[in-house]
Design a protein around this motif. Structure first.
Motif, short mmCIF file in Angstrom:
data_model
loop_
_atom_site.label_atom_id
_atom_site.label_comp_id
_atom_site.label_asym_id
_atom_site.label_seq_id
_atom_site.Cartn_x
_atom_site.Cartn_y
_atom_site.Cartn_z
N ARG A 66 0.87 -1.12 -0.16
CA ARG A 66 0.02 0.05 0.09
C ARG A 66 0.81 1.33 0.08
NH1 ARG A 66 -5.43 -0.58 1.69
NH2 ARG A 66 -5.21 1.38 2.79
N ARG A 69 2.03 1.80 -3.40
CA ARG A 69 1.21 2.30 -4.28
C ARG A 69 1.19 3.71 -4.03
NH1 ARG A 69 -4.93 0.96 -2.25
NH2 ARG A 69 -4.16 2.24 -0.73
N ARG A 73 1.59 6.72 -7.07
CA ARG A 73 0.61 7.72 -7.21
C ARG A 73 1.26 9.02 -7.21
NH1 ARG A 73 -4.42 5.74 -3.55
NH2 ARG A 73 -5.45 4.17 -5.01
N LEU A 102 1.92 -5.02 -6.15
CA LEU A 102 1.48 -3.51 -6.41
C LEU A 102 0.33 -3.73 -7.25
CD1 LEU A 102 2.05 -0.50 -7.00
CD2 LEU A 102 3.52 -0.96 -8.84
N LEU A 106 -3.18 -1.87 -5.93
CA LEU A 106 -3.66 -0.49 -6.92
C LEU A 106 -5.06 -1.12 -7.05
CD1 LEU A 106 -0.94 -0.10 -9.34
CD2 LEU A 106 -1.75 1.76 -7.98
#
Length: 270
Positions: A66, A69, A73, A102, A106
């Motif tokens: 996470r 992720r 982003r 990943l 996502l």
């Protein structure tokens, strides 16, 4: 209608992200390729114990994915990063585990369509790690024997998968072909995020052929695995702007001598 709701989806591959003389020939050819996505029945993953532990909700590894992720982003706010390649200098650094983790992280976000593309055709590992069929897949599309792209949604992880397929069908230059470029362009249009599990850099040049087709690479570096000079030599073959970050794997701390973008802590895996 979204891809999830349709058995087939056709993409008119006329939109191109890249401009300029270097891409004119490829763009012209890609416009002639019609990409059709075929939705096949979803499959329930049967991960290995290690992979299952890494993907278990609430586990330390899951939280680390996470965090990764969030990093991805953050990169996407500064540059196009909808199609990310996961690569390593040498085999055995954990890139496939990172790619799967990943993609799952996502896909965990609401209303996000995520695709994992297994492009390591020489040593595909997703079948082993998740217990899902390898064929048909990417190799059949690149070879031309498949007229559509066979996709399956993997549960409970929630991402879509284009597996490697029968790797013996694909030529050595297949990843640099117009069919591969057209495929990834079409994937960008149909998915919010595309994660590509790429071949290692050092043994073969396969990943170098993907540089113009993806938005950037995350380099997976496993602690105590490959000598630094081997890593630096492998990465030197990539254009610098294509390396968006480094995932430091299997280490509890980052040593001061490493000029990596950020660290990623994971237990040891194959």
């Amino acid at each position: 209608m979204s891809l999830v709701e349709k058995g087939f989806r056709t993409v008119d591959n006329t939109k191109r992200r890249e401009t300029g003389p270097a891409f004119e020939d490829r763009a012209a050819f890609a416009r002639q390729i019609t990409v059709v996505f075929e939705e096949r029945p979803e499959i329930v993953s049967q991960p290995t114990p290690l992979q299952g532990a890494a993907l278990a909700p609430g586990s330390t590894a899951s939280e680390d994915f996470r965090l990764l992720r969030t990093k991805v982003r953050s990169i996407a706010q500064e540059r196009p990063f909808g199609c990310v390649g996961i690569v390593s200098a040498t085999p055995g650094e954990g890139k496939t585990t990172i790619a799967i983790g990943l993609a799952a992280a996502l896909a965990d976000a609401p209303d996000r369509r995520v695709l994992l593309v297994e492009a390591d055709l020489r040593r595909p590992a997703v079948e082993e790690y998740l217990g899902v069929p390898r064929s048909p897949g990417l190799a059949e599309w690149l070879d031309g024997s498949a007229l559509s792209i066979p996709l399956r949604r993997v549960t409970p992880q929630g991402f879509w998968l284009l597996s490697a397929g029968d790797a013996g069908l694909a030529s050595q230059d297949a990843l640099g072909s117009q069919r591969m470029a057209a495929l990834l362009d079409a994937c960008r249009e149909q998915f919010d995020s595309v994660v590509v599990d790429c071949p290692p850099l050092a043994p073969v040049a396969d990943s170098l052929m993907l540089q113009d087709s993806i938005d950037g690479f995350l380099l997976v570096v496993r602690a105590r695995h490959a000598p630094r000079d081997v890593i630096q030599r492998a990465v030197s073959h990539l254009r610098p702007e294509r390396v968006a970050g480094v995932v430091f794997n299997d280490q509890q701390e980052v040593f001061p001598g490493y000029s990596f973008s950020y660290a990623y802590q994971r237990p040891r895996q194959r």
